[in-house]
Motif scaffolding. Structure first.
Motif, mmCIF file in Angstrom:
data_model
loop_
_atom_site.group_PDB
_atom_site.id
_atom_site.type_symbol
_atom_site.label_atom_id
_atom_site.label_comp_id
_atom_site.label_asym_id
_atom_site.label_seq_id
_atom_site.Cartn_x
_atom_site.Cartn_y
_atom_site.Cartn_z
ATOM 1 N N ALA A 195 0.930 -0.852 -0.096
ATOM 2 C CA ALA A 195 0.135 -0.047 0.411
ATOM 3 C C ALA A 195 0.440 1.104 0.104
ATOM 4 N N SER A 196 1.585 0.984 0.188
ATOM 5 C CA SER A 196 3.204 1.906 0.558
ATOM 6 C C SER A 196 3.521 2.835 -1.091
ATOM 7 N N GLY A 197 3.581 2.406 -1.856
ATOM 8 C CA GLY A 197 4.139 2.394 -2.924
ATOM 9 C C GLY A 197 5.288 2.367 -3.228
ATOM 10 N N ALA A 198 5.605 2.494 -2.313
ATOM 11 C CA ALA A 198 7.094 2.471 -2.907
ATOM 12 C C ALA A 198 7.985 1.569 -1.311
ATOM 13 N N ALA A 199 8.537 0.149 -1.659
ATOM 14 C CA ALA A 199 8.671 -0.273 -0.283
ATOM 15 C C ALA A 199 9.706 -1.448 -0.655
ATOM 16 N N ASP A 200 10.356 -1.328 0.622
ATOM 17 C CA ASP A 200 11.239 -2.414 0.780
ATOM 18 C C ASP A 200 10.957 -3.664 1.782
ATOM 19 N N VAL A 201 11.922 -4.858 2.334
ATOM 20 C CA VAL A 201 11.689 -5.809 2.352
ATOM 21 C C VAL A 201 13.445 -6.051 2.379
ATOM 22 N N LEU A 202 14.018 -6.303 3.435
ATOM 23 C CA LEU A 202 15.204 -6.374 3.370
ATOM 24 C C LEU A 202 15.783 -7.215 4.927
ATOM 25 N N PHE A 203 16.086 -7.954 4.594
ATOM 26 C CA PHE A 203 16.610 -9.160 5.395
ATOM 27 C C PHE A 203 18.276 -9.309 5.444
ATOM 28 N N VAL A 204 18.088 -9.131 7.100
ATOM 29 C CA VAL A 204 19.673 -9.444 7.604
ATOM 30 C C VAL A 204 19.661 -11.096 8.085
ATOM 31 N N GLY A 205 20.377 -11.613 5.991
ATOM 32 C CA GLY A 205 21.324 -12.760 6.256
ATOM 33 C C GLY A 205 22.079 -12.910 7.296
ATOM 34 N N SER A 206 23.639 -13.932 6.604
ATOM 35 C CA SER A 206 24.808 -14.314 6.962
ATOM 36 C C SER A 206 25.413 -14.506 5.991
ATOM 37 N N THR A 207 26.788 -14.963 5.915
ATOM 38 C CA THR A 207 27.732 -15.754 4.782
ATOM 39 C C THR A 207 27.485 -16.605 5.586
ATOM 40 N N THR A 227 12.947 -16.143 -3.121
ATOM 41 C CA THR A 227 11.605 -16.217 -3.349
ATOM 42 C C THR A 227 11.081 -15.135 -3.448
ATOM 43 N N LEU A 228 10.981 -14.613 -2.258
ATOM 44 C CA LEU A 228 9.990 -13.224 -2.532
ATOM 45 C C LEU A 228 10.197 -12.566 -3.227
ATOM 46 N N ARG A 229 11.141 -11.995 -3.639
ATOM 47 C CA ARG A 229 11.816 -10.986 -4.889
ATOM 48 C C ARG A 229 10.701 -11.366 -6.227
ATOM 49 N N LEU A 230 10.939 -13.150 -6.319
ATOM 50 C CA LEU A 230 10.706 -13.525 -7.856
ATOM 51 C C LEU A 230 8.972 -13.823 -7.901
ATOM 52 N N GLU A 231 8.392 -13.478 -6.075
ATOM 53 C CA GLU A 231 7.049 -13.510 -6.146
ATOM 54 C C GLU A 231 6.676 -12.494 -6.364
ATOM 55 N N LEU A 232 7.123 -11.194 -6.371
ATOM 56 C CA LEU A 232 6.757 -9.803 -6.017
ATOM 57 C C LEU A 232 7.276 -9.000 -7.420
ATOM 58 N N ASN A 233 7.959 -9.352 -8.128
ATOM 59 C CA ASN A 233 8.361 -9.042 -9.292
ATOM 60 C C ASN A 233 7.312 -8.732 -9.893
ATOM 61 N N GLY A 234 7.766 -7.239 -10.639
ATOM 62 C CA GLY A 234 5.976 -6.066 -11.040
ATOM 63 C C GLY A 234 5.704 -5.676 -10.085
ATOM 64 N N GLU A 235 5.986 -5.567 -8.682
ATOM 65 C CA GLU A 235 5.721 -4.840 -7.414
ATOM 66 C C GLU A 235 6.336 -3.797 -7.124
ATOM 67 N N PRO A 236 5.542 -2.572 -6.368
ATOM 68 C CA PRO A 236 6.999 -1.458 -5.227
ATOM 69 C C PRO A 236 7.506 -1.712 -5.102
ATOM 70 N N VAL A 237 7.996 -3.292 -4.683
ATOM 71 C CA VAL A 237 8.547 -3.370 -3.182
ATOM 72 C C VAL A 237 9.799 -4.359 -3.479
ATOM 73 N N ARG A 238 10.607 -3.787 -3.154
ATOM 74 C CA ARG A 238 12.112 -4.075 -3.629
ATOM 75 C C ARG A 238 12.808 -5.075 -1.865
ATOM 76 N N VAL A 239 13.505 -6.192 -2.728
ATOM 77 C CA VAL A 239 14.023 -7.109 -1.463
ATOM 78 C C VAL A 239 14.447 -7.697 -1.304
ATOM 79 N N ILE A 240 16.005 -7.155 -0.402
ATOM 80 C CA ILE A 240 17.578 -6.635 -0.346
ATOM 81 C C ILE A 240 17.609 -7.683 0.736
ATOM 82 N N GLU A 241 19.669 -8.083 0.510
ATOM 83 C CA GLU A 241 19.729 -9.499 1.659
ATOM 84 C C GLU A 241 20.704 -8.132 1.294
#
Length: 238
Positions: free
Chosen positions: A113-125, A150-164
Motif C-alpha cells: 500500500a505504501s507504493g514504494a516499499a523495501d523488505v530487507l533481510f539481515v542474513g549471513s554468509t 523467492t519473495l523477490r521472484l513473487e513480488l516481481n512487477g510490484e513496487p517492493v524491493r527485496v534486499i539481503e
C-alpha cells in the motif's frame, strides 16, 4: 525493524533515524527498546517473532509501513550434526526463518500500500556456505537466503524491493556469547583478528541500500572484514 534491542538492530535503528526515517523498534526486551527509542526519537513496540499473536498485535499497531528490516535472529549452539540438540535446531529455525516469515507476511499488505516499499533481510554468509559445527545456524540462514530470493521472484512487477545483507564476522556484545555460552569462548572467536566488523558497519550498508533510488535493487550484499577472506580463511595476528 525487528531485533532492535541490541547489536546490528540497535545500530541500524540509530543510523536510519539519523537518515530521517521514522523508526519503529521491535523486540522482546521493551526496557531496552524504550531507552533507545527515546534517544533516537523512535517508537518502541514489543514483538516476539515466534508468537503469532504478538506479530498480529505488532502489525495492527502500525498505520503505515514503507520499510521492513527483518533483523531478528541468532545462533544458539555450535554442535556437530552427530550431537545435534533438536530443541536448539527448532528454536534457531523458528527465530530466524519462521519468525521472519510471520512478520513479512503480516506486513506485506501495508508495504504494498505504501507504493514504494523495501523488505530487507539481515542474513549471513552462513546462508551461502556451510561450515563444521554450524549446521543448525547455517541451515536456518540458508532458509533466510532462499526466502529472500523467492519473495523477490513473487513480488516481481510490484513496487517492493527485496534486499539481503549477508554479513561475515561481526563482533557484537551478544551473538557469540549466546551461541557459545561463555565470554571466554566468545572472545576466542575474534582473538587475533584485526578489526572485525562491528554493528555500525552493517548499519551503514543497510542504510546505503535503502537510500538508493527505488529502481535500484541491491539483491545481495556480502560484507566481510578485510581479515576474513572466506568462512574458513581468517587472518589472525599472534
Amino acid at each position: 525493524m525487528t531485533g532492535a534491542s541490541s547489536g546490528i538492530g540497535a545500530a541500524t535503528a540509530t543510523r536510519l533515524a539519523a537518515e530521517g526515517f521514522d523508526v519503529v523498534l521491535a523486540a522482546r526486551r521493551l526496557d531496552r527498546l524504550n531507552e533507545l527509542a527515546s534517544s533516537i526519537g523512535g517508537r518502541a513496540l514489543a514483538l516476539d517473532v515466534t508468537d503469532q499473536a504478538s506479530v498480529d498485535a505488532f502489525a495492527a499497531a502500525l498505520d503505515r509501513v514503507d520499510v521492513l528490516v527483518n533483523n531478528a535472529g541468532g545462533a544458539f549452539d555450535a554442535n556437530p550434526v552427530e550431537d545435534a540438540d533438536l530443541d536448539s535446531w527448532a528454536r534457531t529455525y523458528d527465530v530466524n526463518v519462521l519468525g521472519t516469515v510471520r512478520v513479512t507476511k503480516a506486513l506485506l499488505p501495508a508495504l504494498r500500500a505504501s507504493g514504494a516499499a523495501d523488505v530487507l533481510f539481515v542474513g549471513s554468509t552462513a546462508g551461502l556456505i556451510s561450515y563444521e559445527g554450524g549446521a543448525s545456524y547455517t541451515a536456518a540462514k540458508h532458509g533466510v537466503h532462499t526466502l529472500a530470493e523467492t519473495l523477490r521472484l513473487e513480488l516481481n512487477g510490484e513496487p517492493v524491493r527485496v534486499i539481503e545483507i549477508a554479513p561475515g564476522m561481526v563482533r557484537t556484545d551478544e551473538f557469540s556469547l549466546k551461541r557459545l555460552g561463555s565470554s571466554e569462548a566468545a572472545d576466542a572467536v575474534y582473538r587475533g583478528v584485526r578489526e572485525p566488523l562491528v554493528a555500525e558497519d552493517i548499519a551503514d550498508c543497510i542504510a546505503w541500500t535503502l537510500t538508493r533510488p527505488h529502481h535500484v535493487n541491491i539483491d545481495l550484499m556480502v560484507v566481510r572484514p578485510l581479515a576474513q577472506a572466506a568462512q574458513h580463511k581468517v587472518a589472525r595476528e599472534t
